[in-house]
Each structure stands twice: as C-alpha cells, then as structure tokens.
Write an enzyme that holds these catalytic residues in place. Sequence first.
Site, PDB file in Angstrom:
ATOM      1  N   HIS A  98       0.836  -1.212   0.000  1.00  0.00           N
ATOM      2  CA  HIS A  98       0.000   0.000   0.000  1.00  0.00           C
ATOM      3  C   HIS A  98       0.870   1.262   0.000  1.00  0.00           C
ATOM      4  O   HIS A  98       0.513   2.261  -0.624  1.00  0.00           O
ATOM      5  CB  HIS A  98      -0.964  -0.010   1.190  1.00  0.00           C
ATOM      6  CG  HIS A  98      -1.836  -1.226   1.224  1.00  0.00           C
ATOM      7  ND1 HIS A  98      -2.455  -1.666   2.360  1.00  0.00           N
ATOM      8  CD2 HIS A  98      -2.160  -2.122   0.246  1.00  0.00           C
ATOM      9  CE1 HIS A  98      -3.133  -2.765   2.083  1.00  0.00           C
ATOM     10  NE2 HIS A  98      -2.972  -3.067   0.814  1.00  0.00           N
ATOM     11  N   HIS A 257      -9.604  -1.918  -4.359  1.00  0.00           N
ATOM     12  CA  HIS A 257      -8.414  -2.242  -3.567  1.00  0.00           C
ATOM     13  C   HIS A 257      -7.471  -3.155  -4.342  1.00  0.00           C
ATOM     14  O   HIS A 257      -6.247  -3.044  -4.241  1.00  0.00           O
ATOM     15  CB  HIS A 257      -8.786  -2.870  -2.226  1.00  0.00           C
ATOM     16  CG  HIS A 257      -7.565  -3.071  -1.382  1.00  0.00           C
ATOM     17  ND1 HIS A 257      -6.998  -2.053  -0.653  1.00  0.00           N
ATOM     18  CD2 HIS A 257      -6.740  -4.137  -1.225  1.00  0.00           C
ATOM     19  CE1 HIS A 257      -5.899  -2.483  -0.082  1.00  0.00           C
ATOM     20  NE2 HIS A 257      -5.719  -3.750  -0.405  1.00  0.00           N
ATOM     21  N   ASP A 261      -3.604  -2.514  -4.980  1.00  0.00           N
ATOM     22  CA  ASP A 261      -2.556  -3.512  -4.739  1.00  0.00           C
ATOM     23  C   ASP A 261      -1.696  -3.723  -5.989  1.00  0.00           C
ATOM     24  O   ASP A 261      -0.467  -3.826  -5.910  1.00  0.00           O
ATOM     25  CB  ASP A 261      -3.177  -4.865  -4.363  1.00  0.00           C
ATOM     26  CG  ASP A 261      -3.500  -4.982  -2.884  1.00  0.00           C
ATOM     27  OD1 ASP A 261      -2.984  -4.188  -2.066  1.00  0.00           O
ATOM     28  OD2 ASP A 261      -4.286  -5.892  -2.546  1.00  0.00           O
ATOM     29  N   HIS A 284      -1.111 -10.697  -5.014  1.00  0.00           N
ATOM     30  CA  HIS A 284       0.324 -10.430  -4.887  1.00  0.00           C
ATOM     31  C   HIS A 284       1.184 -11.514  -5.541  1.00  0.00           C
ATOM     32  O   HIS A 284       2.206 -11.218  -6.148  1.00  0.00           O
ATOM     33  CB  HIS A 284       0.709 -10.312  -3.419  1.00  0.00           C
ATOM     34  CG  HIS A 284      -0.059  -9.245  -2.705  1.00  0.00           C
ATOM     35  ND1 HIS A 284      -0.114  -7.944  -3.152  1.00  0.00           N
ATOM     36  CD2 HIS A 284      -0.828  -9.282  -1.595  1.00  0.00           C
ATOM     37  CE1 HIS A 284      -0.871  -7.236  -2.336  1.00  0.00           C
ATOM     38  NE2 HIS A 284      -1.319  -8.021  -1.379  1.00  0.00           N
TER      39      HIS A 284
END
Length: 318
Positions: A98, A257, A261, A284
């Site tokens: 973030h 979000h 990311d 991720h």
Amino acid sequence: MNGMVPPAHFPFMPPFSHDGQMQHTLSQPISSVGTGLHTGARISLRLSPAAENTGIVFHRTDCAMPPVTARYDTVVDTQLSTVLGHGPQDARIATVEHLMAALAGCGIDNVLVEVDGPEIPVFDGSAAEFVFLLECAGRRQQEARRQQIHVTRPVRVEEGDAFAELTPATQPGLGIDISIDFPAAAIGQQRYATQVDSHLFREHLSRARTFVLQPEIEHLHAIGLARGGSLDNAVVVNGESVLNPAGLRHPDEFVRHKVLDAIGDLYLAGGLIEGHFRGHKSGHTLNNRLLLKLFADKANWHVVPAGTPAGQPCTQAA
Ligand SMILES: [Zn+2]
C-alpha cells in the site's frame, strides 16, 4: 486518516506517469506510528528524501538487516502481503504494497523508508494515510531523468482460472483492468478498468481498504497471524454482510483495492511501467510472478527516458 486533511496549499500532484520527466523525492522527512497487521505491534514509520536513482529503499532500524531495495526480485513472500528481504530465511519487511502504491500514485521515485519492526503499519488498510504523509512531506524535483519500463510484447501468468498479464500500451502510461469473483455475496463479481493517473489514484483508489472474509480472519487469528487485524484496518465480509458498522467507502471498494494492490506490486518493477495490465482473481503472488516473467526475457521490455512514445527504439538498460 483520523479526520486530518492535507494542507490546502499543497500543489496537487501532476499525472502519474507523464508528470514531468524528472525524478522526484520528498521535500522533507515525515514520520508516523501505526499498528502492524500481523504482529499487532506499534511500529514507527519514517519516510526520508533520497538521492537520484536510489529508488525505494526499506530499512529496519530494530535489527541488523541490511537495507533492501524494493524490487520484484527482493520479494521473498506473497502469501498474505508483499514481503521484501534478502532471502527466505532472513529478516524481512512485510506489507509494503500500500505504501508502494502511494509512492507510485504520488510520483515519488526515490525515498528511504525506515521502520522499527517487521512490517509497514497497516493504518486503515488503504493507501490514504501514506498519501496524506507524502503530501504533507511535499515533493521535490531532482536532477536525473526518470526512466520508464515499456512492455514490448505480451507476458502472462496463470493459476487455475486466475491470471495476470501485461501487454504493450495502446495509450500513454499504465492501464489496469481487474476483475474479481468471490462466492461471498457482499463481494460477488466486480470489475474496474482505468488509465492510472495521480488524480484518479488519490480520489478513487487510495481510500479503498483491504478486505478479509470472516472465516479467514478466524483462521489467521488461530495460527497467530493478523493479530493487529480489526474492523479499523480491513473490510470484513461474512456472506452477504459487511461487518464494518460504517459500511463500504465505495460500492466496488473490493476491486478498487485490488487495483491499488496491483499499482503497488507493479511499482516493484523498479520504475513506472508503460503498458496495460489485465488481471482476473489476481493478487500479490501472480503480480510478482508476472514481473519475474517480464524481466526474465529482455525481448519483453525496454527502458526509455520518461515521455518517450511507446514503441520508440531506445537504450536497453539492465
Ligand atoms: Zn492490499
């Protein structure tokens, strides 16, 4: 954000990737204290100006871990967050994504990030506090030209029905198109597609919080993780319900979000990417695998001075 607002006189940040072709750092250092999501510990964070061509460097002040440059090849874990380190068994710094997103979104090329613990504070689970800190610190232009990474041919990674891919840009800058599909009815299917710029990042993405399913958080607590996790730093979903009393910040906060990311994870390229990212159920792990695959073959990319039109021949930088 604790109700604070940046000083009104702060000049608004120019666009994400074509805001000037010069590198930028902070005007002055700035510090904050927050909770680590996984340790639950209070962690001090300090962001300081850094010289041209330094990049984003993370330093733990509580142990002997050598500073680590934020790059796709210093990522040592992606299970719960993006984690940097020198090797899988060594000291590490978790939950960098973030902050990395905020640095990308605010156009900061060079900064020293110091923490006195093993993770970056989670704050409210979004990038809003980082944007606030960066705006308060101010942004200073430097002497070196910014370099950009142009994607020159498609690269794709998959895991089951999830995928992430980068293709050459059809318009300047970074385009992102992400879709998600969760059984939990409160999330369901969502898609968000945009060209990223600083205004969009600040106004439409930076406040989107991380999210977690209630059964997941119970499991994480049972194995000693997410000790700092609470309704203050994540959206918690149970089936069709959002458990946070104040509800969502955007109807599609979940996929926003995911875009946030991805911006943070893609900034681990070591510079701003010019290309188009498409992700479905990506996270991720796929984001990192995508960068590893991109940089594994020099035919996939090249580095050019910022502002060079896509497709322009250029110097190949290592
Ligand atoms: Zn996140």
